[in-house]
Structure formats: C-alpha cells, structure tokens
Write a protein that holds these residues in place. Sequence first.
Motif, PDB file in Angstrom:
ATOM      1  N   PRO A   1      -0.821   4.038   4.551  1.00 49.32           N
ATOM      2  CA  PRO A   1       0.250   4.670   3.785  1.00 49.32           C
ATOM      3  C   PRO A   1       0.276   6.192   3.898  1.00 49.32           C
ATOM      4  O   PRO A   1       1.343   6.789   3.846  1.00 49.32           O
ATOM      5  CB  PRO A   1      -0.006   4.216   2.350  1.00 49.32           C
ATOM      6  CG  PRO A   1      -1.409   3.746   2.321  1.00 49.32           C
ATOM      7  CD  PRO A   1      -1.753   3.304   3.700  1.00 49.32           C
ATOM      8  N   ALA A   2      -0.867   6.819   4.073  1.00 51.34           N
ATOM      9  CA  ALA A   2      -0.870   8.282   4.227  1.00 51.34           C
ATOM     10  C   ALA A   2      -0.102   8.674   5.482  1.00 51.34           C
ATOM     11  O   ALA A   2       0.702   9.614   5.468  1.00 51.34           O
ATOM     12  CB  ALA A   2      -2.299   8.814   4.284  1.00 51.34           C
ATOM     13  N   GLU A   3      -0.328   7.939   6.564  1.00 49.18           N
ATOM     14  CA  GLU A   3       0.400   8.204   7.802  1.00 49.18           C
ATOM     15  C   GLU A   3       1.888   7.906   7.629  1.00 49.18           C
ATOM     16  O   GLU A   3       2.738   8.626   8.135  1.00 49.18           O
ATOM     17  CB  GLU A   3      -0.188   7.357   8.935  1.00 49.18           C
ATOM     18  CG  GLU A   3       0.396   7.668  10.294  1.00 49.18           C
ATOM     19  CD  GLU A   3      -0.232   6.849  11.415  1.00 49.18           C
ATOM     20  OE1 GLU A   3       0.426   6.717  12.462  1.00 49.18           O
ATOM     21  OE2 GLU A   3      -1.355   6.331  11.245  1.00 49.18           O
TER      22      GLU A   3
ATOM     23  N   ALA B   1       2.105   9.406  -6.113  1.00 46.58           N
ATOM     24  CA  ALA B   1       2.494  10.822  -5.978  1.00 46.58           C
ATOM     25  C   ALA B   1       1.276  11.742  -5.867  1.00 46.58           C
ATOM     26  O   ALA B   1       1.126  12.692  -6.625  1.00 46.58           O
ATOM     27  CB  ALA B   1       3.396  11.236  -7.143  1.00 46.58           C
ATOM     28  N   ASP B   2       0.394  11.434  -4.937  1.00 40.52           N
ATOM     29  CA  ASP B   2      -0.790  12.265  -4.664  1.00 40.52           C
ATOM     30  C   ASP B   2      -1.738  12.398  -5.855  1.00 40.52           C
ATOM     31  O   ASP B   2      -2.377  13.435  -6.033  1.00 40.52           O
ATOM     32  CB  ASP B   2      -0.373  13.659  -4.168  1.00 40.52           C
ATOM     33  CG  ASP B   2       0.350  13.601  -2.836  1.00 40.52           C
ATOM     34  OD1 ASP B   2      -0.030  12.761  -1.995  1.00 40.52           O
ATOM     35  OD2 ASP B   2       1.296  14.378  -2.649  1.00 40.52           O
ATOM     36  N   SER B   3      -1.873  11.355  -6.639  1.00 44.11           N
ATOM     37  CA  SER B   3      -2.792  11.381  -7.778  1.00 44.11           C
ATOM     38  C   SER B   3      -4.112  10.672  -7.473  1.00 44.11           C
ATOM     39  O   SER B   3      -4.882  10.386  -8.379  1.00 44.11           O
ATOM     40  CB  SER B   3      -2.133  10.726  -9.003  1.00 44.11           C
ATOM     41  OG  SER B   3      -1.029  11.486  -9.416  1.00 44.11           O
TER      42      SER B   3
ATOM     43  N   ALA C   1       0.834  -1.201   0.000  1.00 45.82           N
ATOM     44  CA  ALA C   1       0.000   0.000   0.000  1.00 45.82           C
ATOM     45  C   ALA C   1       0.874   1.259   0.000  1.00 45.82           C
ATOM     46  O   ALA C   1       0.560   2.242  -0.681  1.00 45.82           O
ATOM     47  CB  ALA C   1      -0.932  -0.008   1.213  1.00 45.82           C
ATOM     48  N   THR C   2       1.970   1.221   0.734  1.00 46.01           N
ATOM     49  CA  THR C   2       2.871   2.377   0.799  1.00 46.01           C
ATOM     50  C   THR C   2       3.609   2.569  -0.520  1.00 46.01           C
ATOM     51  O   THR C   2       3.742   3.696  -1.002  1.00 46.01           O
ATOM     52  CB  THR C   2       3.835   2.241   1.986  1.00 46.01           C
ATOM     53  OG1 THR C   2       3.065   2.122   3.194  1.00 46.01           O
ATOM     54  CG2 THR C   2       4.753   3.454   2.096  1.00 46.01           C
ATOM     55  N   VAL C   3       4.073   1.484  -1.138  1.00 52.98           N
ATOM     56  CA  VAL C   3       4.739   1.600  -2.441  1.00 52.98           C
ATOM     57  C   VAL C   3       3.761   2.171  -3.472  1.00 52.98           C
ATOM     58  O   VAL C   3       4.125   3.043  -4.268  1.00 52.98           O
ATOM     59  CB  VAL C   3       5.324   0.252  -2.907  1.00 52.98           C
ATOM     60  CG1 VAL C   3       5.738   0.307  -4.370  1.00 52.98           C
ATOM     61  CG2 VAL C   3       6.512  -0.127  -2.047  1.00 52.98           C
ATOM     62  N   ALA C   4       2.514   1.724  -3.441  1.00 57.78           N
ATOM     63  CA  ALA C   4       1.510   2.264  -4.372  1.00 57.78           C
ATOM     64  C   ALA C   4       1.352   3.766  -4.147  1.00 57.78           C
ATOM     65  O   ALA C   4       1.325   4.553  -5.100  1.00 57.78           O
ATOM     66  CB  ALA C   4       0.178   1.550  -4.192  1.00 57.78           C
TER      67      ALA C   4
ATOM     68  N   ARG D   1       9.155   9.593   2.858  1.00 53.26           N
ATOM     69  CA  ARG D   1       9.101  10.546   1.734  1.00 53.26           C
ATOM     70  C   ARG D   1      10.392  10.504   0.916  1.00 53.26           C
ATOM     71  O   ARG D   1      10.358  10.540  -0.318  1.00 53.26           O
ATOM     72  CB  ARG D   1       8.825  11.960   2.236  1.00 53.26           C
ATOM     73  CG  ARG D   1       7.394  12.177   2.700  1.00 53.26           C
ATOM     74  CD  ARG D   1       7.071  13.647   2.915  1.00 53.26           C
ATOM     75  NE  ARG D   1       8.038  14.354   3.742  1.00 53.26           N
ATOM     76  CZ  ARG D   1       7.999  14.430   5.064  1.00 53.26           C
ATOM     77  NH1 ARG D   1       7.034  13.830   5.729  1.00 53.26           N
ATOM     78  NH2 ARG D   1       8.916  15.111   5.725  1.00 53.26           N
ATOM     79  N   THR D   2      11.526  10.409   1.599  1.00 55.56           N
ATOM     80  CA  THR D   2      12.815  10.312   0.902  1.00 55.56           C
ATOM     81  C   THR D   2      12.872   9.032   0.070  1.00 55.56           C
ATOM     82  O   THR D   2      13.300   9.054  -1.095  1.00 55.56           O
ATOM     83  CB  THR D   2      13.981  10.351   1.911  1.00 55.56           C
ATOM     84  OG1 THR D   2      13.927  11.601   2.611  1.00 55.56           O
ATOM     85  CG2 THR D   2      15.319  10.209   1.225  1.00 55.56           C
ATOM     86  N   ALA D   3      12.432   7.917   0.642  1.00 54.19           N
ATOM     87  CA  ALA D   3      12.411   6.650  -0.099  1.00 54.19           C
ATOM     88  C   ALA D   3      11.480   6.752  -1.304  1.00 54.19           C
ATOM     89  O   ALA D   3      11.780   6.212  -2.374  1.00 54.19           O
ATOM     90  CB  ALA D   3      11.989   5.506   0.823  1.00 54.19           C
ATOM     91  N   ALA D   4      10.361   7.444  -1.155  1.00 61.07           N
ATOM     92  CA  ALA D   4       9.409   7.620  -2.261  1.00 61.07           C
ATOM     93  C   ALA D   4      10.052   8.403  -3.406  1.00 61.07           C
ATOM     94  O   ALA D   4       9.921   8.024  -4.575  1.00 61.07           O
ATOM     95  CB  ALA D   4       8.152   8.332  -1.768  1.00 61.07           C
ATOM     96  N   GLU D   5      10.739   9.478  -3.068  1.00 60.42           N
ATOM     97  CA  GLU D   5      11.406  10.280  -4.099  1.00 60.42           C
ATOM     98  C   GLU D   5      12.451   9.451  -4.835  1.00 60.42           C
ATOM     99  O   GLU D   5      12.551   9.513  -6.070  1.00 60.42           O
ATOM    100  CB  GLU D   5      12.056  11.513  -3.467  1.00 60.42           C
ATOM    101  CG  GLU D   5      11.055  12.530  -2.968  1.00 60.42           C
ATOM    102  CD  GLU D   5      11.688  13.619  -2.113  1.00 60.42           C
ATOM    103  OE1 GLU D   5      12.932  13.778  -2.142  1.00 60.42           O
ATOM    104  OE2 GLU D   5      10.929  14.306  -1.399  1.00 60.42           O
TER     105      GLU D   5
END
Length: 151
Positions: A126-128, A32-34, A24-27, A136-140
């Motif tokens: 995942p929002a939390e 990217a907030d879409s 869920a977090t990877v998704a 956030r760094t891992a997401a970027e």
Amino acid sequence: MHTHPEAPLRYALIPVHGHGIAVATVARMLDADSGGSRARPLAPAEPLPYGAQPVIVADTTVYGATRVEELLLRWGSLPKPWLVLLADAPARPPADARYLVRALEGRLAGVARVPYLPVLRAVRGPAEALEHKDVRTAAERLRLAMEGNKR
C-alpha cells in the motif's frame, strides 16, 4: 464480534474477501499516515475495538454484495458499519450487486466507493500504491466521504 476496551482505532476494517492489496490500501488510505493507529484491518474473529467505527470492505461483484448481506444478517447490536466498495473492474458494478447494496443501505452508516485502481495489480504494497496520484486522490475522496458524512 464483541467490543474490546483497549484499542484506540478510529476505523476497524472487516474484509469480506480476505486481506489482499485492496484491503491493505484502503486501511492505509483511512490511516492517513498514522502508523496503523487510526485504521487497520481486524484479524479473523478479532473483536471490534471499543470506540472504533466498523468498516466492511468488499469488491463490487455480486459475490461481494452477497457476503456483505450475510455479514449484516448476523451483525447484532454493534454500531452500524460503513461499507467501502472497491471497484473490481473499470465498469459499473453488476445490476444485482447495485440493487443488493441499495437494499442494505438502511443497515449501514454509509457507503463509500473507491474507483478501479489498476495500479494495485502492480505494486508490492500500500505504501507504493499511495505514491500514485490516482490512489492519493481516491484516498482523499474516501476520507472526505466517510468523515464528511459522519456528523
């Protein structure tokens, strides 16, 4: 899996371990907030939406690498998938898992790695999780790895 002409997804996630907080977090990282229009996990047996990049999501265990191999053996003529590996511990993956993933790289569009994120054990969703700087760094870094190597 067959292609299906309706969904305009960019990334269709295929979890090899089921749909948990990591998937869920990877998704959410790739979305990217879409609002789920850019990336989402596929339901079991859901066809790959037309035009979507398939993304296999697995942890860094030998079991995870073996499940990826099993999936790729029956992949067929679909586009080469990305593999997103989520570290399941704050240590290197076992040697057998690393070797198996290396052997599979020719069948993949690319391999992206997400570091161990201990906060995933303590969040409700995942929002939390994305409220935390390390997530956030891992997401970027994940988006950069996948979108920078796509061209």
